[in-house]
Write a protein that holds these residues in place. Structure first.
Motif, PDB file in Angstrom:
ATOM      1  N   ALA A  19      44.178  74.112  23.562  1.00  0.00           N
ATOM      2  CA  ALA A  19      43.519  75.177  24.323  1.00  0.00           C
ATOM      3  C   ALA A  19      44.500  76.314  24.598  1.00  0.00           C
ATOM      4  CB  ALA A  19      42.947  74.624  25.630  1.00  0.00           C
ATOM      5  N   LEU A  43      35.744  78.709  24.749  1.00  0.00           N
ATOM      6  CA  LEU A  43      36.360  77.662  23.938  1.00  0.00           C
ATOM      7  C   LEU A  43      35.335  76.564  23.719  1.00  0.00           C
ATOM      8  CD1 LEU A  43      39.906  77.354  25.560  1.00  0.00           C
ATOM      9  CD2 LEU A  43      39.134  78.877  23.732  1.00  0.00           C
ATOM     10  N   ILE A  57      39.945  72.433  19.388  1.00  0.00           N
ATOM     11  CA  ILE A  57      39.482  73.503  20.263  1.00  0.00           C
ATOM     12  C   ILE A  57      39.253  74.701  19.354  1.00  0.00           C
ATOM     13  CG2 ILE A  57      40.037  75.025  22.197  1.00  0.00           C
ATOM     14  CD1 ILE A  57      39.622  72.068  23.001  1.00  0.00           C
ATOM     15  N   ALA A  59      37.190  78.714  18.751  1.00  0.00           N
ATOM     16  CA  ALA A  59      36.654  79.933  19.347  1.00  0.00           C
ATOM     17  C   ALA A  59      36.516  80.967  18.233  1.00  0.00           C
ATOM     18  CB  ALA A  59      37.592  80.447  20.438  1.00  0.00           C
TER      19      ALA A  59
END
Length: 154
Positions: A19, A43, A57, A59
């Motif tokens: 993250a 996220l 993770i 995005a």
């Protein structure tokens, strides 16, 4: 100077503090020359797809850039390298992965770059965050096609 182009970049990581790596990559995107970070998704957590290791993770970022597509790719790869990205084998777990998904309405197919990204329509971890920030870029049918892939918005 070149006219700005809207581009979309997928971000992902599954090694170390994934993250943090994705958040740091958003910051790095905003510092690229001739480029501004316009929008960033939430996220998302997803199990590895065609890969192994811990959950990813993911995005997506929207940028406005005056860089050409290949220049932008080089900048993305430099950010990956600074994050410790290694490529020991295809789809290996990674500290950071940045993929150029879309570059305006361009269609590019060279030995080093293919845009639109050839597998983006098969991946919920790309389509869900892309739809969050650019709903006109993802159709309901495209989302339905990847509905079975487990993706959790964080």
């Amino acid at each position: 100077m070149r006219e700005p182009v809207t581009a979309y970049v997928a971000l992902g990581a599954n090694l170390g503090d994934a993250a943090r790596a994705v958040r740091d990559a958003f910051d790095a995107l905003s510092r690229m020359p001739g480029t501004s970070l316009v929008r960033r998704s939430s996220l998302y957590r997803t199990a590895p797809l065609d890969s192994s290791g811990p959950d990813y993770i993911n995005a997506v970022a929207q940028v406005s850039t005056q860089l050409g597509a290949h220049e932008l790719l080089a900048q993305l790869q430099a950010i990956e390298a600074r994050a410790g990205r290694e490529r020991p084998y295809r789809n290996a777990p990674r500290t950071l992965d940045l993929d150029l998904l879309l570059y305006g309405d361009s269609r590019i197919a060279t030995g080093t770059l293919e845009v639109p990204h050839p597998r983006m329509w098969e991946r919920a971890f790309v389509l869900m965050p892309l739809r969050e920030i650019a709903p006109d870029r993802v159709t309901p049918d495209q989302l339905a096609a990847v509905a079975g892939q487990g993706v959790t918005r964080l």
